[in-house]
Design an enzyme around this catalytic site. Structure first.
Site, PDB file in Angstrom:
ATOM      1  N   ASP A 186      -6.587  -6.023   3.830  1.00  0.00           N
ATOM      2  CA  ASP A 186      -5.643  -4.951   3.523  1.00  0.00           C
ATOM      3  C   ASP A 186      -4.343  -5.528   2.892  1.00  0.00           C
ATOM      4  O   ASP A 186      -3.709  -6.410   3.670  1.00  0.00           O
ATOM      5  CB  ASP A 186      -5.201  -4.433   5.174  1.00  0.00           C
ATOM      6  CG  ASP A 186      -4.973  -3.110   4.995  1.00  0.00           C
ATOM      7  OD1 ASP A 186      -4.001  -2.746   3.925  1.00  0.00           O
ATOM      8  OD2 ASP A 186      -5.389  -1.900   5.461  1.00  0.00           O
ATOM      9  N   HIS A 196      -7.773  -2.181   2.026  1.00  0.00           N
ATOM     10  CA  HIS A 196      -7.727  -1.136   2.607  1.00  0.00           C
ATOM     11  C   HIS A 196      -8.542   0.125   2.404  1.00  0.00           C
ATOM     12  O   HIS A 196      -9.095   0.611   3.464  1.00  0.00           O
ATOM     13  CB  HIS A 196      -6.192  -0.493   2.372  1.00  0.00           C
ATOM     14  CG  HIS A 196      -5.669   0.555   3.358  1.00  0.00           C
ATOM     15  ND1 HIS A 196      -5.333   0.352   4.521  1.00  0.00           N
ATOM     16  CD2 HIS A 196      -5.728   2.149   3.035  1.00  0.00           C
ATOM     17  CE1 HIS A 196      -5.130   1.626   5.265  1.00  0.00           C
ATOM     18  NE2 HIS A 196      -5.255   2.482   4.347  1.00  0.00           N
ATOM     19  N   SER A 254      -6.043   4.203   8.872  1.00  0.00           N
ATOM     20  CA  SER A 254      -4.620   4.293   8.097  1.00  0.00           C
ATOM     21  C   SER A 254      -3.832   5.350   8.841  1.00  0.00           C
ATOM     22  O   SER A 254      -3.262   5.221   9.973  1.00  0.00           O
ATOM     23  CB  SER A 254      -5.126   4.834   6.781  1.00  0.00           C
ATOM     24  OG  SER A 254      -4.081   4.587   5.837  1.00  0.00           O
TER      25      SER A 254
END
Lengths: 353, 353
Positions: free
Chosen positions: A298, A327, A144
């Site tokens: 995601d 995610h 991320s």
């Protein structure tokens, strides 16, 4: 500066806080005495060629990497590698709005300057070189916002990064991501208790932080996560109990200004600012052996946003991670998650670079 | 009751407001004198077998159907069909929190009762029967919450519905959808100006309604909509201009309590409550020739949530609509959208039923 017991050794275990001195920021401000929280695992070998840098994501710290990703049973094995996890600026453990004091006192709370992904990477490079004597990295890996930092490392310091793995993130933030983070930010700043950043305690902002958690519920997990009631794996009886017992307390413990510092950075992650906006040119600088690892479910770093970037990196591979959580699969809840990560990182670490 | 100029003939053109009398609600409350706003197009034939009912979505009214979906160039051709668009309860045009007065004065604002999709359908059936003398429908069609109403019609009154088309919606709301609507609701109710539903004007809640629009930006459109800058087709120069010039004013003109009434209903759409929770049994009641039409890029009614329901409807067909806008493709902005809708609805209307 305010006290927040979440950002403590009691919660985060062992880590050191190291001063790297004055950090002049890309946006023009300065952190007079920048501290980075750093947790290490394993031993740097004599050749100093077994160092792995791990970068952290929004709201995350070295803790989740220690607990989930690092260990003798994992690719990130401290028996082989010297693994350095550096908590990002604004993480609450490194220099952050809520803990700015002493020489940084003028930066406390709403006075904290804008920090960019590039500032973190400059700070990390200095920490590794000056504090650990590390000049090259066997691997940089992050998820991320950690992937954003990994991209920045690979583009900015190509000669120092032998391998790179970007999990669930992009080199250039997307407009949808900007809007998502806008909604997260608005949930916090709209709380009257936020008081334009001058609250006395994160408890004053619990309503805003709870709404922020509510938006994460919608975007952080996949529609399938909720439909399949995957939260049952965490031993909750209802999605309401999961929200109240997991996702809400996860965020309400944190400092609002710290989260906002990270969100501002996240929204502006973009390696193409090194090349006048030319993303291909920026990614063309990467010489690391690179695995780009989006998570298939995601909702905000979808594979189709990630893959076009991967194709711009010479010799890179797209390694899609399959995880119904979406995610927040990054938390490693699914038993099928870490075996995939270990497989990919293991192959990458074994590859000549 | 408060004045809100958005809910007017000036903005919404021609429509009638028809009283259907007392409506006892599924949740136990009562609307003493329920009014439905209704716009009609075309003429009911002598056999009374050319009636089409259109149901409306969250925040939408007959206006978008009139402007985008209905006309001589469309499958919904007033030259052939008598098309009745009924604005849902809580839409701001039919009986709603902001306009409750006279016999409904006790229901004004925060005192408005909980209304369900089933209440709308019961009210619509009465309107059609008593006011228009219509006992069967050549087609019921709606998008999003309108699809929820269409499912409810087809399950509840199978003998009255010859054909049904559900666009971008589900028969049973998903947990992810509940969380999404929770986030929308929280954006509004957290605004201090909301005053627990007793604001004096929707302008008092402009901050909350703007945050609500911001969450719609993330979920209502697809990631590709933003990446491809499809908003340029609406002649905006930036996504910020699109938000400030389109999506934010779209919602800030509306009444907060009205939106909340709709959201509560949306979250609880579920035809299986007719069959003790057995979705297959509920959908098994459908005798209409049915086309189920999800939008491929929909972030919150994804095809994979829609298709399992479609497979439970005898003789139904899945007709996936391709639209990069995602859910709000329903607005008909993409030039490729209405040709698909017309193709599917045209085939459905031509099919024996």
């Amino acid at each position: 500066m305010i006290e927040n017991p979440f950002y403590s050794h009691e919660i985060h275990g062992d880590y050191d806080v190291v001063s790297i001195g004055r950090l002049d920021l890309e946006e023009g401000g300065t952190i007079p005495d920048c501290h980075l929280a750093v947790a290490t695992f394993g031993t740097l070998n004599e050749a100093k060629d077994n160092a792995v840098l791990v970068t952290t994501w929004f709201s995350g710290t070295h803790q989740i990497w220690r607990d989930v990703y690092i260990g003798p049973e994992h690719a990130l094995d401290p028996g082989t590698y010297f693994i350095v996890v550096v908590d990002q600026i604004g993480s609450g453990l490194s220099t952050s709005p809520h803990n700015a004091d002493g020489p940084n006192a003028a930066l406390a709370m709403s006075d904290f300057p804008h920090v960019r992904i590039g500032d973190d990477v400059v700070a990390q490079e200095r920490l590794l070189r000056e504090h650990f004597g590390i000049d090259e990295l066997a691997l940089v890996v992050g998820g991320s916002m950690g992937a954003q930092q990994t991209y920045e490392w690979a583009v900015r310091f190509p000669q120092k990064v032998r391998r790179a793995a970007m999990i669930a993130g992009t080199a250039q933030n997307t407009p949808h991501d900007v809007l998502f983070a806008d909604a997260l930010v608005a949930a916090i700043t709209s709380d009257p208790g936020y008081a334009e950043g001058e609250y006395k305690s994160n408890d004053d902002v619990v309503a805003g932080l709870t709404r922020h958690a509510g938006i994460w519920a919608v975007m952080g997990f996949s529609t399938e996560f909720w439909k399949q009631e995957v939260w049952r794996a965490l031993e909750f009886d209802s999605k309401e109990a999961f929200m109240a017992g997991f996702l809400e307390p996860y965020f309400t413990a944190m400092d609002p200004n710290d989260l906002l510092t990270q969100a501002w950075k996240w929204q502006r992650g973009d390696v193409a600012r090194h090349t006048g906006g030319d993303l291909a040119a920026a990614l063309g600088r990467i010489t690391a052996k690179t695995f780009v690892m989006p998570i298939d479910e995601d909702m905000f770093f979808p594979v189709r946003d990630v893959e076009p970037e991967q194709r711009l990196i010479a010799g890179s591979e797209l390694r899609v991670v399959h995880d119904v959580l979406g995610h927040l699969g990054l938390f490693g809840v699914a038993p099928t998650y870490m075996p995939q990560i270990d497989q990919h990182l293991g192959e990458l670490l074994a590859a000549p670079a």
